[in-house]
Design a protein around this motif. Structure first.
Motif, PDB file in Angstrom:
ATOM      1  N   SER A 177       0.803  -1.218   0.000  1.00 27.27           N
ATOM      2  CA  SER A 177       0.000   0.000   0.000  1.00 27.27           C
ATOM      3  C   SER A 177       0.836   1.268   0.000  1.00 27.27           C
ATOM      4  O   SER A 177       1.815   1.385   0.721  1.00 27.27           O
ATOM      5  N   ASN A 178       0.426   2.195  -0.817  1.00 33.24           N
ATOM      6  CA  ASN A 178       0.824   3.582  -0.666  1.00 33.24           C
ATOM      7  C   ASN A 178      -0.348   4.242   0.020  1.00 33.24           C
ATOM      8  O   ASN A 178      -1.437   4.246  -0.574  1.00 33.24           O
ATOM      9  N   PRO A 179      -0.261   4.706   1.239  1.00 30.52           N
ATOM     10  CA  PRO A 179       0.916   5.186   1.948  1.00 30.52           C
ATOM     11  C   PRO A 179       1.473   4.285   3.055  1.00 30.52           C
ATOM     12  O   PRO A 179       2.539   4.593   3.567  1.00 30.52           O
ATOM     13  N   SER A 180       0.784   3.214   3.459  1.00 31.88           N
ATOM     14  CA  SER A 180       1.185   2.569   4.731  1.00 31.88           C
ATOM     15  C   SER A 180       2.305   1.548   4.562  1.00 31.88           C
ATOM     16  O   SER A 180       2.941   1.167   5.536  1.00 31.88           O
ATOM     17  N   GLY A 181       2.520   1.055   3.332  1.00 34.54           N
ATOM     18  CA  GLY A 181       3.493  -0.016   3.132  1.00 34.54           C
ATOM     19  C   GLY A 181       2.948  -1.373   3.559  1.00 34.54           C
ATOM     20  O   GLY A 181       3.663  -2.375   3.514  1.00 34.54           O
ATOM     21  N   ALA A 182       1.660  -1.412   3.963  1.00 33.80           N
ATOM     22  CA  ALA A 182       1.073  -2.697   4.395  1.00 33.80           C
ATOM     23  C   ALA A 182       0.966  -3.652   3.210  1.00 33.80           C
ATOM     24  O   ALA A 182       0.685  -3.227   2.082  1.00 33.80           O
ATOM     25  N   VAL A 183       1.197  -4.920   3.496  1.00 28.69           N
ATOM     26  CA  VAL A 183       0.985  -5.978   2.503  1.00 28.69           C
ATOM     27  C   VAL A 183      -0.116  -6.858   3.067  1.00 28.69           C
ATOM     28  O   VAL A 183       0.042  -7.445   4.140  1.00 28.69           O
ATOM     29  N   PHE A 184      -1.237  -6.918   2.388  1.00 25.73           N
ATOM     30  CA  PHE A 184      -2.383  -7.650   2.925  1.00 25.73           C
ATOM     31  C   PHE A 184      -2.133  -9.154   2.849  1.00 25.73           C
ATOM     32  O   PHE A 184      -1.473  -9.642   1.932  1.00 25.73           O
ATOM     33  N   ALA A 185      -2.711  -9.876   3.811  1.00 25.33           N
ATOM     34  CA  ALA A 185      -2.511 -11.331   3.872  1.00 25.33           C
ATOM     35  C   ALA A 185      -3.140 -12.009   2.657  1.00 25.33           C
ATOM     36  O   ALA A 185      -4.265 -11.681   2.260  1.00 25.33           O
ATOM     37  N   ARG A 186      -2.396 -12.947   2.107  1.00 23.81           N
ATOM     38  CA  ARG A 186      -2.860 -13.627   0.896  1.00 23.81           C
ATOM     39  C   ARG A 186      -4.218 -14.301   1.092  1.00 23.81           C
ATOM     40  O   ARG A 186      -5.103 -14.223   0.227  1.00 23.81           O
ATOM     41  N   ALA A 187      -4.400 -14.950   2.244  1.00 19.26           N
ATOM     42  CA  ALA A 187      -5.665 -15.670   2.483  1.00 19.26           C
ATOM     43  C   ALA A 187      -6.846 -14.695   2.444  1.00 19.26           C
ATOM     44  O   ALA A 187      -7.928 -15.024   1.940  1.00 19.26           O
ATOM     45  N   GLU A 188      -6.645 -13.476   2.964  1.00 17.80           N
ATOM     46  CA  GLU A 188      -7.740 -12.496   2.967  1.00 17.80           C
ATOM     47  C   GLU A 188      -8.025 -12.015   1.549  1.00 17.80           C
ATOM     48  O   GLU A 188      -9.179 -11.832   1.159  1.00 17.80           O
ATOM     49  N   LEU A 189      -6.965 -11.821   0.765  1.00 12.44           N
ATOM     50  CA  LEU A 189      -7.170 -11.375  -0.621  1.00 12.44           C
ATOM     51  C   LEU A 189      -7.871 -12.467  -1.433  1.00 12.44           C
ATOM     52  O   LEU A 189      -8.722 -12.172  -2.282  1.00 12.44           O
ATOM     53  N   GLU A 190      -7.539 -13.724  -1.154  1.00  8.84           N
ATOM     54  CA  GLU A 190      -8.220 -14.823  -1.862  1.00  8.84           C
ATOM     55  C   GLU A 190      -9.704 -14.818  -1.524  1.00  8.84           C
ATOM     56  O   GLU A 190     -10.563 -14.968  -2.378  1.00  8.84           O
ATOM     57  N   ARG A 191      -9.979 -14.592  -0.247  1.00  9.10           N
ATOM     58  CA  ARG A 191     -11.370 -14.559   0.216  1.00  9.10           C
ATOM     59  C   ARG A 191     -12.112 -13.360  -0.411  1.00  9.10           C
ATOM     60  O   ARG A 191     -13.252 -13.487  -0.846  1.00  9.10           O
ATOM     61  N   ILE A 192     -11.438 -12.224  -0.473  1.00 10.37           N
ATOM     62  CA  ILE A 192     -12.057 -11.023  -1.068  1.00 10.37           C
ATOM     63  C   ILE A 192     -12.378 -11.286  -2.545  1.00 10.37           C
ATOM     64  O   ILE A 192     -13.462 -10.949  -3.029  1.00 10.37           O
ATOM     65  N   ALA A 193     -11.442 -11.928  -3.251  1.00  8.98           N
ATOM     66  CA  ALA A 193     -11.684 -12.232  -4.672  1.00  8.98           C
ATOM     67  C   ALA A 193     -12.890 -13.166  -4.818  1.00  8.98           C
ATOM     68  O   ALA A 193     -13.745 -12.967  -5.694  1.00  8.98           O
ATOM     69  N   GLN A 194     -12.973 -14.167  -3.915  1.00  8.71           N
ATOM     70  CA  GLN A 194     -14.116 -15.110  -3.995  1.00  8.71           C
ATOM     71  C   GLN A 194     -15.442 -14.395  -3.734  1.00  8.71           C
ATOM     72  O   GLN A 194     -16.424 -14.592  -4.441  1.00  8.71           O
ATOM     73  N   ILE A 195     -15.430 -13.545  -2.699  1.00  9.84           N
ATOM     74  CA  ILE A 195     -16.665 -12.804  -2.376  1.00  9.84           C
ATOM     75  C   ILE A 195     -17.068 -11.953  -3.571  1.00  9.84           C
ATOM     76  O   ILE A 195     -18.231 -11.916  -3.972  1.00  9.84           O
ATOM     77  N   ALA A 196     -16.078 -11.271  -4.161  1.00 11.77           N
ATOM     78  CA  ALA A 196     -16.369 -10.396  -5.303  1.00 11.77           C
ATOM     79  C   ALA A 196     -16.954 -11.218  -6.451  1.00 11.77           C
ATOM     80  O   ALA A 196     -17.985 -10.845  -7.031  1.00 11.77           O
ATOM     81  N   ARG A 197     -16.333 -12.345  -6.745  1.00 12.54           N
ATOM     82  CA  ARG A 197     -16.816 -13.177  -7.860  1.00 12.54           C
ATOM     83  C   ARG A 197     -18.246 -13.653  -7.586  1.00 12.54           C
ATOM     84  O   ARG A 197     -19.124 -13.563  -8.443  1.00 12.54           O
ATOM     85  N   ASP A 198     -18.481 -14.110  -6.348  1.00 11.86           N
ATOM     86  CA  ASP A 198     -19.820 -14.617  -6.023  1.00 11.86           C
ATOM     87  C   ASP A 198     -20.879 -13.527  -6.122  1.00 11.86           C
ATOM     88  O   ASP A 198     -22.036 -13.801  -6.436  1.00 11.86           O
ATOM     89  N   ARG A 199     -20.481 -12.287  -5.827  1.00 13.53           N
ATOM     90  CA  ARG A 199     -21.481 -11.207  -5.817  1.00 13.53           C
ATOM     91  C   ARG A 199     -21.479 -10.405  -7.123  1.00 13.53           C
ATOM     92  O   ARG A 199     -22.156  -9.378  -7.210  1.00 13.53           O
ATOM     93  N   GLY A 200     -20.689 -10.819  -8.107  1.00 14.59           N
ATOM     94  CA  GLY A 200     -20.663 -10.098  -9.391  1.00 14.59           C
ATOM     95  C   GLY A 200     -20.021  -8.727  -9.293  1.00 14.59           C
ATOM     96  O   GLY A 200     -20.411  -7.786  -9.996  1.00 14.59           O
ATOM     97  N   ILE A 201     -19.021  -8.612  -8.410  1.00 14.50           N
ATOM     98  CA  ILE A 201     -18.315  -7.328  -8.224  1.00 14.50           C
ATOM     99  C   ILE A 201     -16.914  -7.485  -8.825  1.00 14.50           C
ATOM    100  O   ILE A 201     -16.346  -8.571  -8.809  1.00 14.50           O
ATOM    101  N   LEU A 202     -16.376  -6.380  -9.340  1.00 10.34           N
ATOM    102  CA  LEU A 202     -15.010  -6.431  -9.885  1.00 10.34           C
ATOM    103  C   LEU A 202     -14.004  -5.984  -8.826  1.00 10.34           C
ATOM    104  O   LEU A 202     -14.352  -5.228  -7.905  1.00 10.34           O
ATOM    105  N   VAL A 203     -12.781  -6.452  -8.970  1.00 12.43           N
ATOM    106  CA  VAL A 203     -11.684  -6.020  -8.091  1.00 12.43           C
ATOM    107  C   VAL A 203     -10.618  -5.390  -8.981  1.00 12.43           C
ATOM    108  O   VAL A 203     -10.255  -5.966 -10.006  1.00 12.43           O
TER     109      VAL A 203
END
Ligand SMILES: Cc1ncc(COP(=O)(O)O)c(C=O)c1O
Length: 394
Positions: A177-203
């Motif tokens: 991330s700009n500005p925090s330098g945070a790197v989000f956990a892979r498992a959470e990003l996988e879950r976010i992608a699944q939720i988005a796909r199931d709900r017809g949302i784009l990432v």
């Protein structure tokens, strides 16, 4: 009565980029002879590597100086998709790629092509300043998701899920991330992608700092199994290859989205600079040692700047896991002695100590300032010394 000077509503809905405003102010002081330590600009201090520069010279010598296809030459699109495949295991074709005039242009075009007035776009906080303005410009509604500093500004799928409504069209992910330098956990990003796909949302995954990761191997959300129609990549060569001035970025997305972007681009910028395109092909295809060398240098600088910031009494700073920004919390100094907020603090820091930082409100938080450590160790040491002396007055 309407006057000729009256601007369109959509222009009034956005503001000048605060990061660029800070750089302009630092530049003004410099012109007056001040020796400014500039932690404001998110710009590598390294020169563009020689092999990339030589490719541009060769392009000029060969008179490669005319219009190209709007979305970039095939050779560049091929180089972009091949690099993405080799780095992240994705399988894009050139029809799913468009080259743009830098990463900002990629994001701008993508948002304008996707977002209708009233569409909601989920943006984790702290966020890169431009997302908010380009969504507003499109008439979209920004839905901000706070992250917790105590948890290293981590984002979880449940945080995102709580903010989804029937109007949600897009989720923006920027990790590192700009500005925090945070790197989000892979498992959470996988879950976010699944939720988005199931709900017809784009990432949209903004991969501007993807190669600057201090632990572990970089990966792309677009490389997650079955996510090619859900996840759109916004990429940039600016930081990865120290090519900020060349202006080359790209989008990887399903071809109908690329088609929409191409329509817009065909009436605005047309192709990215032809010479820069040839330089970009070299950057992407040549051995990637320059990126590894820059990352090693950024790691030393990160360690130095975080240590220095933490040594200032009552300043806290999470350890950035990627990119080249530190985002210290300086709230202990606010509301007393004339430091009403981080904007005033940043102004005084620039005026009195000649150190440029970007105040947190540009990124959606009130307690922080952002420092870019894409800056030499000598400058970092001098900037820290001045900051320690400045804060000691309060
Ligand atoms: C998170 C993020 N995305 C995209 C960009 C775009 O970079 P550029 O337009 O220079 O390619 C930047 C630049 O600061 C950035 O910080």
């Amino acid at each position: 009565m309407q006057t000729l000077q009256e601007l369109a509503d959509r222009i009034s809905s956005i503001s000048v980029s605060s990061t660029l405003a800070v750089s302009a102010e630092a530049e003004r002081l410099r012109r007056q002879g001040a020796d400014v330590v500039d932690f404001g600009a998110g710009e590598p201090d390294f020169p563009t590597p020689d092999n990339i520069k030589r490719a541009a010279v060769e392009a000029i010598d060969k008179n490669f100086t005319k219009y190209t296809n709007t979305g970039g030459i095939d050779e560049l699109k091929q180089a972009i998709v091949e690099r993405h495949t080799s780095d992240y295991g994705t399988a894009y074709t050139t029809k799913e790629c468009v080259a743009t005039v830098g990463g900002k242009h990629a994001i701008f075009n993508l948002i304008q092509a996707l977002i209708d007035p009233g569409d909601e776009v989920i943006i984790p906080v702290p966020y890169w300043v431009t997302y908010k303005d380009v969504v507003n410009y499109a008439g979209g509604i920004c839905v901000f998701v706070d992250t917790d500093e105590a948890e290293g500004f981590q984002l979880s799928a449940s945080m995102i899920e709580r903010h989804i409504t029937p109007k949600t069209k897009l989720i923006i992910i920027n990790s590192p991330s700009n500005p925090s330098g945070a790197v989000f956990a892979r498992a959470e990003l996988e879950r976010i992608a699944q939720i988005a796909r199931d709900r017809g949302i784009l990432v949209m995954t903004d991969e501007c700092y993807h190669r600057f990761l201090y632990d572990g191997e970089p990966y792309s959300m677009a490389g997650f199994h079955g996510m090619k129609d859900t996840v759109i990549v916004a990429g940039s060569l600016s930081k990865t290859y120290a090519m900020t001035g060349w202006r080359i970025g790209f989008v990887l997305a399903p071809s109908p989205i690329i088609g929409g972007i191409m329509k817009l681009q065909s009436h605005s910028t047309s192709n990215p600079n032809s010479i820069a395109q040839k330089a970009a092909v070299e950057a992407l295809r040549a051995p990637q040692d320059c990126v590894r060398a820059m990352l090693a240098e950024y790691r030393c600088r990160r360690d130095r700047i975080v240590e220095g910031l933490r040594a200032i009494p009552r300043v806290t700073c999470t350890m950035p896991q990627g990119a080249f920004y530190a985002y210290p919390n300086i709230s202990a100094y606010l509301n007393g002695d004339g430091l009403a907020d981080t904007t005033v603090l940043a102004e005084r820091l620039l005026d009195e100590a000649h150190v440029a930082v970007v105040p947190g409100p540009a990124f959606g938080t009130q307690q922080h300032v952002r420092l870019s450590y894409a800056n030499s160790l000598t400058h970092i040491d001098e900037g820290l010394r001045r900051m320690a002396a400045f804060f000691a007055k309060f």
